[in-house]
Design a protein around this motif. Structure first.
Motif, PDB file in Angstrom:
ATOM      1  N   SER A  52       5.681  -3.127 -10.850  1.00 51.96           N
ATOM      2  CA  SER A  52       6.173  -2.471  -9.644  1.00 51.96           C
ATOM      3  C   SER A  52       5.139  -2.567  -8.531  1.00 51.96           C
ATOM      4  O   SER A  52       4.017  -3.049  -8.729  1.00 51.96           O
ATOM      5  CB  SER A  52       6.487  -1.000  -9.935  1.00 51.96           C
ATOM      6  OG  SER A  52       5.298  -0.312 -10.279  1.00 51.96           O
ATOM      7  N   LEU A  53       5.534  -2.092  -7.344  1.00 53.44           N
ATOM      8  CA  LEU A  53       4.606  -2.108  -6.213  1.00 53.44           C
ATOM      9  C   LEU A  53       3.405  -1.214  -6.475  1.00 53.44           C
ATOM     10  O   LEU A  53       2.256  -1.611  -6.238  1.00 53.44           O
ATOM     11  CB  LEU A  53       5.333  -1.651  -4.939  1.00 53.44           C
ATOM     12  CG  LEU A  53       4.470  -1.546  -3.662  1.00 53.44           C
ATOM     13  CD1 LEU A  53       3.878  -2.894  -3.307  1.00 53.44           C
ATOM     14  CD2 LEU A  53       5.303  -0.999  -2.512  1.00 53.44           C
ATOM     15  N   VAL A  54       3.674  -0.008  -7.012  1.00 55.33           N
ATOM     16  CA  VAL A  54       2.568   0.897  -7.339  1.00 55.33           C
ATOM     17  C   VAL A  54       1.709   0.312  -8.445  1.00 55.33           C
ATOM     18  O   VAL A  54       0.471   0.387  -8.393  1.00 55.33           O
ATOM     19  CB  VAL A  54       3.120   2.277  -7.754  1.00 55.33           C
ATOM     20  CG1 VAL A  54       1.993   3.205  -8.188  1.00 55.33           C
ATOM     21  CG2 VAL A  54       3.900   2.905  -6.608  1.00 55.33           C
ATOM     22  N   GLY A  55       2.354  -0.287  -9.455  1.00 52.49           N
ATOM     23  CA  GLY A  55       1.594  -0.903 -10.532  1.00 52.49           C
ATOM     24  C   GLY A  55       0.729  -2.046 -10.044  1.00 52.49           C
ATOM     25  O   GLY A  55      -0.405  -2.231 -10.512  1.00 52.49           O
ATOM     26  N   THR A  56       1.227  -2.818  -9.094  1.00 49.67           N
ATOM     27  CA  THR A  56       0.427  -3.903  -8.517  1.00 49.67           C
ATOM     28  C   THR A  56      -0.791  -3.353  -7.783  1.00 49.67           C
ATOM     29  O   THR A  56      -1.903  -3.895  -7.887  1.00 49.67           O
ATOM     30  CB  THR A  56       1.291  -4.728  -7.551  1.00 49.67           C
ATOM     31  OG1 THR A  56       2.434  -5.232  -8.257  1.00 49.67           O
ATOM     32  CG2 THR A  56       0.502  -5.903  -6.993  1.00 49.67           C
ATOM     33  N   LEU A  57      -0.584  -2.259  -7.058  1.00 53.26           N
ATOM     34  CA  LEU A  57      -1.707  -1.642  -6.352  1.00 53.26           C
ATOM     35  C   LEU A  57      -2.742  -1.084  -7.329  1.00 53.26           C
ATOM     36  O   LEU A  57      -3.952  -1.230  -7.126  1.00 53.26           O
ATOM     37  CB  LEU A  57      -1.198  -0.523  -5.434  1.00 53.26           C
ATOM     38  CG  LEU A  57      -0.324  -0.966  -4.253  1.00 53.26           C
ATOM     39  CD1 LEU A  57       0.196   0.253  -3.497  1.00 53.26           C
ATOM     40  CD2 LEU A  57      -1.124  -1.872  -3.312  1.00 53.26           C
ATOM     41  N   LEU A  58      -2.244  -0.431  -8.405  1.00 57.04           N
ATOM     42  CA  LEU A  58      -3.163   0.088  -9.415  1.00 57.04           C
ATOM     43  C   LEU A  58      -3.946  -1.042 -10.083  1.00 57.04           C
ATOM     44  O   LEU A  58      -5.146  -0.913 -10.341  1.00 57.04           O
ATOM     45  CB  LEU A  58      -2.389   0.887 -10.461  1.00 57.04           C
ATOM     46  CG  LEU A  58      -1.733   2.188  -9.978  1.00 57.04           C
ATOM     47  CD1 LEU A  58      -0.960   2.828 -11.114  1.00 57.04           C
ATOM     48  CD2 LEU A  58      -2.771   3.155  -9.436  1.00 57.04           C
ATOM     49  N   SER A  59      -3.258  -2.124 -10.373  1.00 54.58           N
ATOM     50  CA  SER A  59      -3.940  -3.278 -10.983  1.00 54.58           C
ATOM     51  C   SER A  59      -4.970  -3.858 -10.031  1.00 54.58           C
ATOM     52  O   SER A  59      -6.063  -4.265 -10.439  1.00 54.58           O
ATOM     53  CB  SER A  59      -2.919  -4.343 -11.376  1.00 54.58           C
ATOM     54  OG  SER A  59      -2.000  -3.834 -12.336  1.00 54.58           O
ATOM     55  N   ALA A  60      -4.626  -3.909  -8.728  1.00 50.61           N
ATOM     56  CA  ALA A  60      -5.572  -4.434  -7.743  1.00 50.61           C
ATOM     57  C   ALA A  60      -6.820  -3.568  -7.670  1.00 50.61           C
ATOM     58  O   ALA A  60      -7.945  -4.076  -7.532  1.00 50.61           O
ATOM     59  CB  ALA A  60      -4.905  -4.511  -6.370  1.00 50.61           C
ATOM     60  N   ILE A  61      -6.633  -2.239  -7.796  1.00 50.51           N
ATOM     61  CA  ILE A  61      -7.801  -1.348  -7.798  1.00 50.51           C
ATOM     62  C   ILE A  61      -8.613  -1.540  -9.064  1.00 50.51           C
ATOM     63  O   ILE A  61      -9.851  -1.612  -9.031  1.00 50.51           O
ATOM     64  CB  ILE A  61      -7.343   0.123  -7.679  1.00 50.51           C
ATOM     65  CG1 ILE A  61      -6.667   0.358  -6.331  1.00 50.51           C
ATOM     66  CG2 ILE A  61      -8.519   1.069  -7.844  1.00 50.51           C
ATOM     67  CD1 ILE A  61      -6.053   1.722  -6.176  1.00 50.51           C
ATOM     68  N   GLY A  62      -7.919  -1.644 -10.205  1.00 49.32           N
ATOM     69  CA  GLY A  62      -8.626  -1.820 -11.467  1.00 49.32           C
ATOM     70  C   GLY A  62      -9.338  -3.147 -11.584  1.00 49.32           C
ATOM     71  O   GLY A  62     -10.382  -3.250 -12.248  1.00 49.32           O
ATOM     72  N   LEU A  63      -8.808  -4.184 -10.924  1.00 51.55           N
ATOM     73  CA  LEU A  63      -9.453  -5.504 -10.989  1.00 51.55           C
ATOM     74  C   LEU A  63     -10.817  -5.511 -10.322  1.00 51.55           C
ATOM     75  O   LEU A  63     -11.611  -6.426 -10.544  1.00 51.55           O
ATOM     76  CB  LEU A  63      -8.547  -6.559 -10.335  1.00 51.55           C
ATOM     77  CG  LEU A  63      -7.335  -6.996 -11.163  1.00 51.55           C
ATOM     78  CD1 LEU A  63      -6.423  -7.911 -10.350  1.00 51.55           C
ATOM     79  CD2 LEU A  63      -7.784  -7.706 -12.444  1.00 51.55           C
ATOM     80  N   GLN A  64     -11.069  -4.502  -9.486  1.00 48.89           N
ATOM     81  CA  GLN A  64     -12.388  -4.401  -8.870  1.00 48.89           C
ATOM     82  C   GLN A  64     -13.447  -3.958  -9.869  1.00 48.89           C
ATOM     83  O   GLN A  64     -14.653  -4.116  -9.611  1.00 48.89           O
ATOM     84  CB  GLN A  64     -12.351  -3.400  -7.702  1.00 48.89           C
ATOM     85  CG  GLN A  64     -11.271  -3.684  -6.672  1.00 48.89           C
ATOM     86  CD  GLN A  64     -11.460  -5.012  -5.973  1.00 48.89           C
ATOM     87  OE1 GLN A  64     -12.588  -5.427  -5.688  1.00 48.89           O
ATOM     88  NE2 GLN A  64     -10.358  -5.702  -5.700  1.00 48.89           N
ATOM     89  N   LEU A  65     -12.980  -3.399 -11.012  1.00 48.05           N
ATOM     90  CA  LEU A  65     -13.924  -2.858 -11.994  1.00 48.05           C
ATOM     91  C   LEU A  65     -13.928  -3.630 -13.304  1.00 48.05           C
ATOM     92  O   LEU A  65     -14.968  -3.738 -13.951  1.00 48.05           O
ATOM     93  CB  LEU A  65     -13.587  -1.385 -12.272  1.00 48.05           C
ATOM     94  CG  LEU A  65     -13.594  -0.453 -11.042  1.00 48.05           C
ATOM     95  CD1 LEU A  65     -13.132   0.944 -11.430  1.00 48.05           C
ATOM     96  CD2 LEU A  65     -14.986  -0.399 -10.424  1.00 48.05           C
ATOM     97  N   VAL A  66     -12.752  -4.126 -13.736  1.00 49.36           N
ATOM     98  CA  VAL A  66     -12.658  -4.824 -15.017  1.00 49.36           C
ATOM     99  C   VAL A  66     -11.877  -6.114 -14.831  1.00 49.36           C
ATOM    100  O   VAL A  66     -11.217  -6.331 -13.809  1.00 49.36           O
ATOM    101  CB  VAL A  66     -11.977  -3.943 -16.089  1.00 49.36           C
ATOM    102  CG1 VAL A  66     -12.803  -2.700 -16.387  1.00 49.36           C
ATOM    103  CG2 VAL A  66     -10.577  -3.553 -15.644  1.00 49.36           C
ATOM    104  N   ASP A  67     -11.936  -6.963 -15.844  1.00 54.60           N
ATOM    105  CA  ASP A  67     -11.159  -8.194 -15.862  1.00 54.60           C
ATOM    106  C   ASP A  67      -9.929  -7.994 -16.749  1.00 54.60           C
ATOM    107  O   ASP A  67      -9.932  -7.207 -17.689  1.00 54.60           O
ATOM    108  CB  ASP A  67     -12.000  -9.351 -16.406  1.00 54.60           C
ATOM    109  CG  ASP A  67     -13.184  -9.666 -15.486  1.00 54.60           C
ATOM    110  OD1 ASP A  67     -13.034  -9.464 -14.259  1.00 54.60           O
ATOM    111  OD2 ASP A  67     -14.236 -10.075 -16.001  1.00 54.60           O
TER     112      ASP A  67
END
Length: 228
Positions: A52-67
């Motif tokens: 989802s759009l929110v899930g994409t945003l959450l993943s984008a935030i998490g990608l800044q910290l983990v792979d």
């Protein structure tokens, strides 16, 4: 000529149909509950799922910290939960007043978003324990518009102290707006029109939420002889 079925057969068929109907009515609440839970689950998955759009945003935030997309979504979701918890801490302090003023000056003034937010805020307020605590401080009363024998309305009295208007005594009562008991119309009615209702706030709330399907245990006739 079509033969008429025996009386016993019709009684048996009627009894079977009545029993089946009773079972169906007993099963429907479970079916509707399961359907609603499934609908809410699919709705949440569509709004906050990994794709989802929110899930994409959450993943984008998490990608800044983990792979990795999966772990990034989990980290983003955890950060969101932490943010919600911090917001909960804020609204339990004096900062809540400043936050409400900020919402009043920004979100609620937007042409389309403001009314939608206001309706959502009222709906969520139904499940707010603090709002329910405010309701428990009020007294359920019967209001007889036109005097005893007139239209009887269940209402909440926020303050038992009368108010003088034009030399006459009035009481302030809140007539809830079904099916949202936390809102309604604030009316000032003559003091003689107000009688105590021998019910609790929870029962009054359930009566308005059921839109009249739930009957009050205290009828107007039993409350007339009492005084506030």
């Amino acid at each position: 000529m079509i033969p008429t079925p025996p009386q016993s057969f019709r009684e048996l068929a009627s009894k079977i149909f009545s029993t089946f109907l009773a079972g169906l009515l007993a099963f429907l609440p479970f079916l509707v509950t399961i359907a609603l839970l499934g609908w809410v689950g699919s709705l949440l998955r569509g709004f906050v799922g990994p794709h989802s759009l929110v899930g994409t945003l959450l993943s984008a935030i998490g990608l800044q910290l983990v792979d990795g997309e999966g772990m990034a979504y989990v980290v983003g979701a955890l950060l969101l939960l932490v943010g919600i918890y911090v917001l909960g801490v804020v609204v339990q302090t004096r900062m809540k007043t400043y936050l409400e003023k900020l919402v009043e000056r920004t979100i609620k003034r937007l042409p389309l978003i403001g009314p939608l937010y206001d309706v959502t805020d009222r709906f969520v307020g139904m499940f707010d324990r603090s709002a329910q605590a405010d309701l428990t401080a009020m007294s359920p009363v019967w209001c007889f518009f036109g005097g005893e024998g007139g239209v009887a309305v269940l209402a909440l009295m926020p303050n038992p102290a009368p108010i003088e208007i034009g030399g006459a005594s009035y009481r302030a009562v809140l007539v809830p707006t079904a099916p949202i008991p936390v809102g309604g119309g604030l009316l000032y009615v003559p003091i003689d029109w107000v009688k105590p209702a021998d019910i609790g706030v929870e029962q009054l709330t359930s009566i308005y939420l059921s839109m009249g399907l739930t009957q009050p245990s205290s009828q107007p006739g039993s409350a007339k002889s009492a005084s506030v």
